[in-house]
Design a protein around this motif. Structure first.
Motif, PDB file in Angstrom:
ATOM      1  N   LYS A  31       0.823  -1.294   0.014  1.00 39.90           N
ATOM      2  CA  LYS A  31      -0.054  -0.144   0.068  1.00 39.90           C
ATOM      3  C   LYS A  31       0.849   1.336   0.097  1.00 39.90           C
ATOM      4  CE  LYS A  31      -3.981   2.442   2.139  1.00 39.90           C
ATOM      5  NZ  LYS A  31      -3.287   3.696   1.674  1.00 39.90           N
ATOM      6  N   LEU A  32       0.676   2.077  -0.980  1.00 41.28           N
ATOM      7  CA  LEU A  32       1.157   3.355  -1.093  1.00 41.28           C
ATOM      8  C   LEU A  32       0.706   4.298  -0.085  1.00 41.28           C
ATOM      9  CD1 LEU A  32       1.749   3.521  -4.524  1.00 41.28           C
ATOM     10  CD2 LEU A  32       3.447   2.992  -3.117  1.00 41.28           C
ATOM     11  N   ASP A  33       0.906   4.594   0.973  1.00 34.79           N
ATOM     12  CA  ASP A  33       0.487   5.415   2.188  1.00 34.79           C
ATOM     13  C   ASP A  33       0.433   6.857   1.764  1.00 34.79           C
ATOM     14  OD1 ASP A  33       0.292   3.301   3.800  1.00 34.79           O
ATOM     15  OD2 ASP A  33       2.383   3.551   4.492  1.00 34.79           O
ATOM     16  N   GLU A  34       1.479   7.231   0.759  1.00 32.29           N
ATOM     17  CA  GLU A  34       1.240   8.558   0.448  1.00 32.29           C
ATOM     18  C   GLU A  34       0.217   9.023  -0.606  1.00 32.29           C
ATOM     19  OE1 GLU A  34       3.561   6.369  -0.011  1.00 32.29           O
ATOM     20  OE2 GLU A  34       5.399   7.186   0.921  1.00 32.29           O
ATOM     21  N   VAL A  35      -0.656   8.102  -0.998  1.00 29.23           N
ATOM     22  CA  VAL A  35      -1.780   8.419  -1.931  1.00 29.23           C
ATOM     23  C   VAL A  35      -3.008   8.048  -1.205  1.00 29.23           C
ATOM     24  CG1 VAL A  35      -0.454   8.337  -4.008  1.00 29.23           C
ATOM     25  CG2 VAL A  35      -1.457   6.268  -3.145  1.00 29.23           C
ATOM     26  N   PRO A  36      -4.269   8.475  -1.633  1.00 30.00           N
ATOM     27  CA  PRO A  36      -5.440   8.486  -0.953  1.00 30.00           C
ATOM     28  C   PRO A  36      -6.311   7.061  -1.288  1.00 30.00           C
ATOM     29  CG  PRO A  36      -5.832  10.080  -2.598  1.00 30.00           C
ATOM     30  CD  PRO A  36      -4.374   9.716  -2.580  1.00 30.00           C
ATOM     31  N   LEU A  37      -5.942   6.511  -2.518  1.00 28.05           N
ATOM     32  CA  LEU A  37      -6.311   5.106  -2.839  1.00 28.05           C
ATOM     33  C   LEU A  37      -5.515   4.000  -2.564  1.00 28.05           C
ATOM     34  CD1 LEU A  37      -7.021   5.928  -6.481  1.00 28.05           C
ATOM     35  CD2 LEU A  37      -8.730   6.147  -4.725  1.00 28.05           C
ATOM     36  N   LYS A  38      -6.144   2.860  -2.173  1.00 29.51           N
ATOM     37  CA  LYS A  38      -5.303   1.722  -1.786  1.00 29.51           C
ATOM     38  C   LYS A  38      -4.505   1.104  -2.934  1.00 29.51           C
ATOM     39  CE  LYS A  38      -8.583   0.686   1.819  1.00 29.51           C
ATOM     40  NZ  LYS A  38      -9.627  -0.160   2.490  1.00 29.51           N
ATOM     41  N   LEU A  39      -3.229   1.863  -3.180  1.00 31.34           N
ATOM     42  CA  LEU A  39      -2.656   1.247  -4.290  1.00 31.34           C
ATOM     43  C   LEU A  39      -1.325   0.390  -3.785  1.00 31.34           C
ATOM     44  CD1 LEU A  39      -2.361   4.469  -6.423  1.00 31.34           C
ATOM     45  CD2 LEU A  39      -4.267   2.659  -6.507  1.00 31.34           C
ATOM     46  N   ALA A  40      -1.124  -0.707  -4.824  1.00 30.94           N
ATOM     47  CA  ALA A  40       0.107  -1.386  -4.529  1.00 30.94           C
ATOM     48  C   ALA A  40       0.985  -0.918  -5.732  1.00 30.94           C
ATOM     49  CB  ALA A  40      -0.171  -2.879  -4.952  1.00 30.94           C
ATOM     50  N   LEU A  41       2.539  -0.877  -5.259  1.00 30.09           N
ATOM     51  CA  LEU A  41       3.284  -0.624  -6.330  1.00 30.09           C
ATOM     52  C   LEU A  41       4.034  -2.132  -6.587  1.00 30.09           C
ATOM     53  CD1 LEU A  41       5.399   1.433  -7.550  1.00 30.09           C
ATOM     54  CD2 LEU A  41       6.829   1.263  -5.431  1.00 30.09           C
ATOM     55  N   ILE A  42       4.042  -2.236  -7.850  1.00 29.03           N
ATOM     56  CA  ILE A  42       4.514  -3.278  -8.567  1.00 29.03           C
ATOM     57  C   ILE A  42       5.811  -3.063  -9.163  1.00 29.03           C
ATOM     58  CG2 ILE A  42       3.998  -5.440 -10.084  1.00 29.03           C
ATOM     59  CD1 ILE A  42       2.074  -5.188  -7.878  1.00 29.03           C
ATOM     60  N   GLU A  43       6.952  -4.017  -9.002  1.00 27.41           N
ATOM     61  CA  GLU A  43       8.192  -3.887  -9.716  1.00 27.41           C
ATOM     62  C   GLU A  43       8.368  -4.951 -10.747  1.00 27.41           C
ATOM     63  OE1 GLU A  43      12.509  -2.628  -8.162  1.00 27.41           O
ATOM     64  OE2 GLU A  43      11.854  -4.696  -7.429  1.00 27.41           O
ATOM     65  N   LEU A  44       8.500  -4.680 -12.060  1.00 27.57           N
ATOM     66  CA  LEU A  44       8.888  -5.761 -13.076  1.00 27.57           C
ATOM     67  C   LEU A  44      10.377  -5.758 -13.277  1.00 27.57           C
ATOM     68  CD1 LEU A  44       7.715  -7.795 -15.093  1.00 27.57           C
ATOM     69  CD2 LEU A  44       8.023  -5.844 -16.706  1.00 27.57           C
ATOM     70  N   ASN A  45      10.992  -6.888 -12.967  1.00 31.71           N
ATOM     71  CA  ASN A  45      12.535  -6.976 -13.425  1.00 31.71           C
ATOM     72  C   ASN A  45      12.510  -7.492 -14.740  1.00 31.71           C
ATOM     73  OD1 ASN A  45      13.921  -5.937 -10.934  1.00 31.71           O
ATOM     74  ND2 ASN A  45      12.445  -7.828  -9.985  1.00 31.71           N
ATOM     75  N   ILE A  46      13.053  -6.670 -15.727  1.00 32.57           N
ATOM     76  CA  ILE A  46      13.025  -6.933 -17.051  1.00 32.57           C
ATOM     77  C   ILE A  46      13.974  -7.904 -17.525  1.00 32.57           C
ATOM     78  CG2 ILE A  46      13.312  -6.013 -19.343  1.00 32.57           C
ATOM     79  CD1 ILE A  46      12.455  -3.157 -18.441  1.00 32.57           C
ATOM     80  N   SER A  47      13.377  -8.891 -18.180  1.00 30.51           N
ATOM     81  CA  SER A  47      14.360  -9.919 -18.804  1.00 30.51           C
ATOM     82  C   SER A  47      14.531  -9.871 -20.161  1.00 30.51           C
ATOM     83  CB  SER A  47      13.855 -11.354 -18.127  1.00 30.51           C
ATOM     84  OG  SER A  47      12.594 -11.613 -18.785  1.00 30.51           O
ATOM     85  N   GLU A  48      13.355  -9.490 -20.878  1.00 31.51           N
ATOM     86  CA  GLU A  48      13.351  -9.343 -22.301  1.00 31.51           C
ATOM     87  C   GLU A  48      12.610  -8.285 -22.773  1.00 31.51           C
ATOM     88  OE1 GLU A  48      13.253 -13.241 -24.515  1.00 31.51           O
ATOM     89  OE2 GLU A  48      11.086 -12.704 -24.761  1.00 31.51           O
ATOM     90  N   VAL A  49      13.084  -7.775 -23.841  1.00 35.78           N
ATOM     91  CA  VAL A  49      12.221  -6.519 -24.706  1.00 35.78           C
ATOM     92  C   VAL A  49      12.413  -6.778 -26.214  1.00 35.78           C
ATOM     93  CG1 VAL A  49      12.176  -4.088 -25.058  1.00 35.78           C
ATOM     94  CG2 VAL A  49      13.159  -4.784 -22.980  1.00 35.78           C
ATOM     95  N   ARG A  50      11.133  -7.136 -26.742  1.00 31.99           N
ATOM     96  CA  ARG A  50      11.021  -7.283 -28.206  1.00 31.99           C
ATOM     97  C   ARG A  50      10.163  -6.343 -28.806  1.00 31.99           C
ATOM     98  NH1 ARG A  50      11.962 -12.936 -29.702  1.00 31.99           N
ATOM     99  NH2 ARG A  50      12.691 -14.123 -27.719  1.00 31.99           N
ATOM    100  N   ASP A  51      10.410  -6.111 -30.147  1.00 27.58           N
ATOM    101  CA  ASP A  51       9.486  -5.219 -30.704  1.00 27.58           C
ATOM    102  C   ASP A  51       8.846  -6.300 -31.593  1.00 27.58           C
ATOM    103  OD1 ASP A  51       8.485  -3.939 -33.197  1.00 27.58           O
ATOM    104  OD2 ASP A  51      10.449  -2.631 -33.282  1.00 27.58           O
ATOM    105  N   VAL A  52       7.493  -6.346 -31.333  1.00 19.01           N
ATOM    106  CA  VAL A  52       6.533  -7.206 -31.772  1.00 19.01           C
ATOM    107  C   VAL A  52       5.652  -6.654 -32.813  1.00 19.01           C
ATOM    108  CG1 VAL A  52       6.595  -8.646 -29.714  1.00 19.01           C
ATOM    109  CG2 VAL A  52       4.873  -6.606 -29.879  1.00 19.01           C
TER     110      VAL A  52
END
Length: 151
Positions: A94-115
């Motif tokens: 939960k991001l306490d600094e915002v009024p909504l109940k939001l989660a912060l997700i982190e994506l660790n990148i393994s691959e970037v493709r032009d599709v």
């Protein structure tokens, strides 16, 4: 970048992800095992190897990531469409600094493709407007993006 697989965000993608941007997030549904796709806009790249995004902490995205971290973000920018995949985890429930109940997700990148399909380019990037109070939307967007930039 066609037919080339990168392991980090190339400069135009990193630049696009320095501000709120329309993307889709694909996860593996924790109940069915099928793909689950959502559209979001609170997304930010703190560096070329990671992407943060904020979603309601009761979201199916959060439940899916808790069960299976494989995640793909689809980004339309730089006259093309990119698939950015890796493993995600809930960085903050939960991001306490915002009024909504939001989660912060982190994506660790393994691959970037032009599709993007062969012989075409994106002529206009997707655009959207917030359909609720304009001032409230701008204030909330700034709060969420500021928190992600500090995370």
């Amino acid at each position: 970048m066609a037919n080339k697989v990168e392991t980090v965000l190339i400069e135009p993608l990193f630049k696009s992800l320095q501000q709120e941007h329309f993307v889709t997030v694909a996860t593996i549904d924790y109940e069915t095992g099928a793909p689950n796709v959502s559209a979001i806009s609170w997304v930010y790249a703190p560096d070329e190897k990671r992407i943060y995004f904020a979603v309601d902490n009761r979201s199916r995205i959060v439940k899916n990531i808790h069960h299976h971290p494989a995640t793909v973000i689809t980004l339309i920018t730089n006259e093309s469409t990119y698939s950015i995949s890796g493993n995600a985890h809930v960085k903050k429930e939960k991001l306490d600094e915002v009024p909504l109940k939001l989660a912060l997700i982190e994506l660790n990148i393994s691959e970037v493709r032009d599709v993007m399909f062969y012989g075409a380019k994106i002529s206009v990037e997707p655009a959207y407007v917030k359909t609720y109070d304009e001032k409230a939307a701008a204030r909330l967007d700034k709060q969420v993006m500021d928190v992600m930039k500090k995370a």
